[in-house]
Motif scaffolding. Structure first.
Motif, PDB file in Angstrom:
ATOM      1  N   LYS A 179       0.836  -1.205   0.000  1.00 21.49           N
ATOM      2  CA  LYS A 179       0.000   0.000   0.000  1.00 21.49           C
ATOM      3  C   LYS A 179       0.870   1.256   0.000  1.00 21.49           C
ATOM      4  CE  LYS A 179      -3.784  -2.187   2.479  1.00 21.49           C
ATOM      5  NZ  LYS A 179      -4.527  -2.247   3.752  1.00 21.49           N
ATOM      6  N   GLU A 180       1.950   1.221   0.756  1.00 20.59           N
ATOM      7  CA  GLU A 180       2.857   2.369   0.799  1.00 20.59           C
ATOM      8  C   GLU A 180       3.559   2.547  -0.543  1.00 20.59           C
ATOM      9  OE1 GLU A 180       3.586   4.695   3.180  1.00 20.59           O
ATOM     10  OE2 GLU A 180       1.876   3.897   4.272  1.00 20.59           O
ATOM     11  N   LEU A 181       3.923   1.449  -1.180  1.00 20.04           N
ATOM     12  CA  LEU A 181       4.597   1.530  -2.470  1.00 20.04           C
ATOM     13  C   LEU A 181       3.656   2.029  -3.558  1.00 20.04           C
ATOM     14  CD1 LEU A 181       6.672  -1.765  -2.410  1.00 20.04           C
ATOM     15  CD2 LEU A 181       7.479   0.557  -1.984  1.00 20.04           C
ATOM     16  N   ALA A 182       2.354   1.745  -3.430  1.00 21.15           N
ATOM     17  CA  ALA A 182       1.375   2.155  -4.434  1.00 21.15           C
ATOM     18  C   ALA A 182       1.023   3.635  -4.321  1.00 21.15           C
ATOM     19  CB  ALA A 182       0.122   1.307  -4.315  1.00 21.15           C
ATOM     20  N   LYS A 183       1.363   4.288  -3.216  1.00 27.70           N
ATOM     21  CA  LYS A 183       1.005   5.691  -3.031  1.00 27.70           C
ATOM     22  C   LYS A 183       1.605   6.577  -4.115  1.00 27.70           C
ATOM     23  CE  LYS A 183       0.159   5.943   1.920  1.00 27.70           C
ATOM     24  NZ  LYS A 183       0.615   6.515   3.189  1.00 27.70           N
ATOM     25  N   GLN A 184       2.829   6.323  -4.491  1.00 27.85           N
ATOM     26  CA  GLN A 184       3.458   7.164  -5.514  1.00 27.85           C
ATOM     27  C   GLN A 184       2.756   7.002  -6.853  1.00 27.85           C
ATOM     28  OE1 GLN A 184       7.625   6.582  -6.120  1.00 27.85           O
ATOM     29  NE2 GLN A 184       7.807   8.338  -7.462  1.00 27.85           N
ATOM     30  N   GLY A 185       2.405   5.784  -7.196  1.00 27.24           N
ATOM     31  CA  GLY A 185       1.678   5.565  -8.446  1.00 27.24           C
ATOM     32  C   GLY A 185       0.334   6.256  -8.440  1.00 27.24           C
ATOM     33  N   ASP A 186      -0.352   6.205  -7.301  1.00 26.40           N
ATOM     34  CA  ASP A 186      -1.649   6.873  -7.183  1.00 26.40           C
ATOM     35  C   ASP A 186      -1.508   8.380  -7.317  1.00 26.40           C
ATOM     36  OD1 ASP A 186      -2.709   4.365  -6.775  1.00 26.40           O
ATOM     37  OD2 ASP A 186      -2.852   4.580  -4.593  1.00 26.40           O
ATOM     38  N   SER A 187      -0.469   8.940  -6.703  1.00 27.00           N
ATOM     39  CA  SER A 187      -0.279  10.390  -6.795  1.00 27.00           C
ATOM     40  C   SER A 187       0.071  10.808  -8.215  1.00 27.00           C
ATOM     41  CB  SER A 187       0.792  10.858  -5.816  1.00 27.00           C
ATOM     42  OG  SER A 187       2.055  10.382  -6.210  1.00 27.00           O
ATOM     43  N   ILE A 188       0.782   9.965  -8.954  1.00 26.10           N
ATOM     44  CA  ILE A 188       1.114  10.282 -10.344  1.00 26.10           C
ATOM     45  C   ILE A 188      -0.146  10.264 -11.207  1.00 26.10           C
ATOM     46  CG2 ILE A 188       2.317   9.427 -12.397  1.00 26.10           C
ATOM     47  CD1 ILE A 188       4.611   8.606 -10.507  1.00 26.10           C
ATOM     48  N   VAL A 189      -1.047   9.309 -10.962  1.00 29.64           N
ATOM     49  CA  VAL A 189      -2.304   9.248 -11.709  1.00 29.64           C
ATOM     50  C   VAL A 189      -3.129  10.503 -11.429  1.00 29.64           C
ATOM     51  CG1 VAL A 189      -4.496   8.014 -11.872  1.00 29.64           C
ATOM     52  CG2 VAL A 189      -2.355   6.746 -11.871  1.00 29.64           C
ATOM     53  N   ALA A 190      -3.193  10.926 -10.159  1.00 27.11           N
ATOM     54  CA  ALA A 190      -3.933  12.134  -9.812  1.00 27.11           C
ATOM     55  C   ALA A 190      -3.297  13.366 -10.448  1.00 27.11           C
ATOM     56  CB  ALA A 190      -3.999  12.278  -8.299  1.00 27.11           C
ATOM     57  N   MET A 191      -1.967  13.422 -10.476  1.00 27.33           N
ATOM     58  CA  MET A 191      -1.265  14.550 -11.093  1.00 27.33           C
ATOM     59  C   MET A 191      -1.581  14.626 -12.580  1.00 27.33           C
ATOM     60  SD  MET A 191       2.819  15.110 -11.573  1.00 27.33           S
ATOM     61  CE  MET A 191       2.887  13.644 -12.593  1.00 27.33           C
ATOM     62  N   GLU A 192      -1.587  13.490 -13.257  1.00 28.53           N
ATOM     63  CA  GLU A 192      -1.891  13.482 -14.682  1.00 28.53           C
ATOM     64  C   GLU A 192      -3.321  13.916 -14.951  1.00 28.53           C
ATOM     65  OE1 GLU A 192      -0.772   9.498 -15.741  1.00 28.53           O
ATOM     66  OE2 GLU A 192       1.332  10.045 -16.019  1.00 28.53           O
ATOM     67  N   ALA A 193      -4.246  13.548 -14.064  1.00 28.55           N
ATOM     68  CA  ALA A 193      -5.639  13.983 -14.215  1.00 28.55           C
ATOM     69  C   ALA A 193      -5.753  15.491 -14.050  1.00 28.55           C
ATOM     70  CB  ALA A 193      -6.522  13.268 -13.201  1.00 28.55           C
ATOM     71  N   ARG A 194      -5.047  16.055 -13.068  1.00 26.42           N
ATOM     72  CA  ARG A 194      -5.072  17.512 -12.881  1.00 26.42           C
ATOM     73  C   ARG A 194      -4.469  18.218 -14.084  1.00 26.42           C
ATOM     74  NH1 ARG A 194      -3.174  15.909  -7.833  1.00 26.42           N
ATOM     75  NH2 ARG A 194      -1.080  16.619  -8.359  1.00 26.42           N
ATOM     76  N   ASN A 195      -3.371  17.684 -14.592  1.00 23.21           N
ATOM     77  CA  ASN A 195      -2.738  18.297 -15.761  1.00 23.21           C
ATOM     78  C   ASN A 195      -3.653  18.234 -16.985  1.00 23.21           C
ATOM     79  OD1 ASN A 195      -0.453  19.027 -14.370  1.00 23.21           O
ATOM     80  ND2 ASN A 195       0.716  17.207 -14.972  1.00 23.21           N
ATOM     81  N   ALA A 196      -4.386  17.141 -17.131  1.00 23.23           N
ATOM     82  CA  ALA A 196      -5.318  17.033 -18.250  1.00 23.23           C
ATOM     83  C   ALA A 196      -6.406  18.094 -18.142  1.00 23.23           C
ATOM     84  CB  ALA A 196      -5.929  15.633 -18.287  1.00 23.23           C
ATOM     85  N   LYS A 197      -6.907  18.354 -16.937  1.00 22.58           N
ATOM     86  CA  LYS A 197      -7.919  19.404 -16.735  1.00 22.58           C
ATOM     87  C   LYS A 197      -7.333  20.774 -17.068  1.00 22.58           C
ATOM     88  CE  LYS A 197     -10.623  17.108 -13.156  1.00 22.58           C
ATOM     89  NZ  LYS A 197     -11.052  17.156 -11.753  1.00 22.58           N
TER      90      LYS A 197
END
Length: 100
Positions: free
Chosen positions: A62-80
């Motif tokens: 779960k801790e290792l997946a946090k970075q991947g999750d934050s990158i997905v959220a960052m890409e969504a914000r950038n797309a907006k």
């Protein structure tokens, strides 16, 4: 006699500097290379393989997946941001201020 000493001291200082600067290059003798260029070996007292030893950090997935999750959220914000820029020609950094 003074001229010899005046010439010898700087020469000795330069020689000492060269020897001191090249000392790290002679730190590893390369005697235990597995293959050419593959000369890694563990420090004394540490195992060659970490997995399954007391040095294994046993990371939580779960801790290792946090970075991947934050990158997905960052890409969504950038797309907006890009979509809003294409619509109105203004770049808005804060996604909350972008009108839907």
């Amino acid at each position: 006699m003074f001229k010899k000493i005046a010439f010898t001291l700087p020469a000795l200082a330069v020689g000492a500097f060269i020897v001191a600067a090249s000392a790290p290059a002679f730190a590893y003798d390369g005697q235990t290379c597995v293959a050419p260029g593959n000369c890694w070996e563990p420090k004394p007292g540490f195992p060659a393989k970490i997995a399954g030893t007391k040095f294994d950090p046993k990371h939580d997935p779960k801790e290792l997946a946090k970075q991947g999750d934050s990158i997905v959220a960052m890409e969504a914000r950038n797309a907006k941001r890009v979509e809003a820029f294409k619509k109105n020609g203004k770049f808005v950094y804060e996604v909350d201020k972008i009108a839907n």
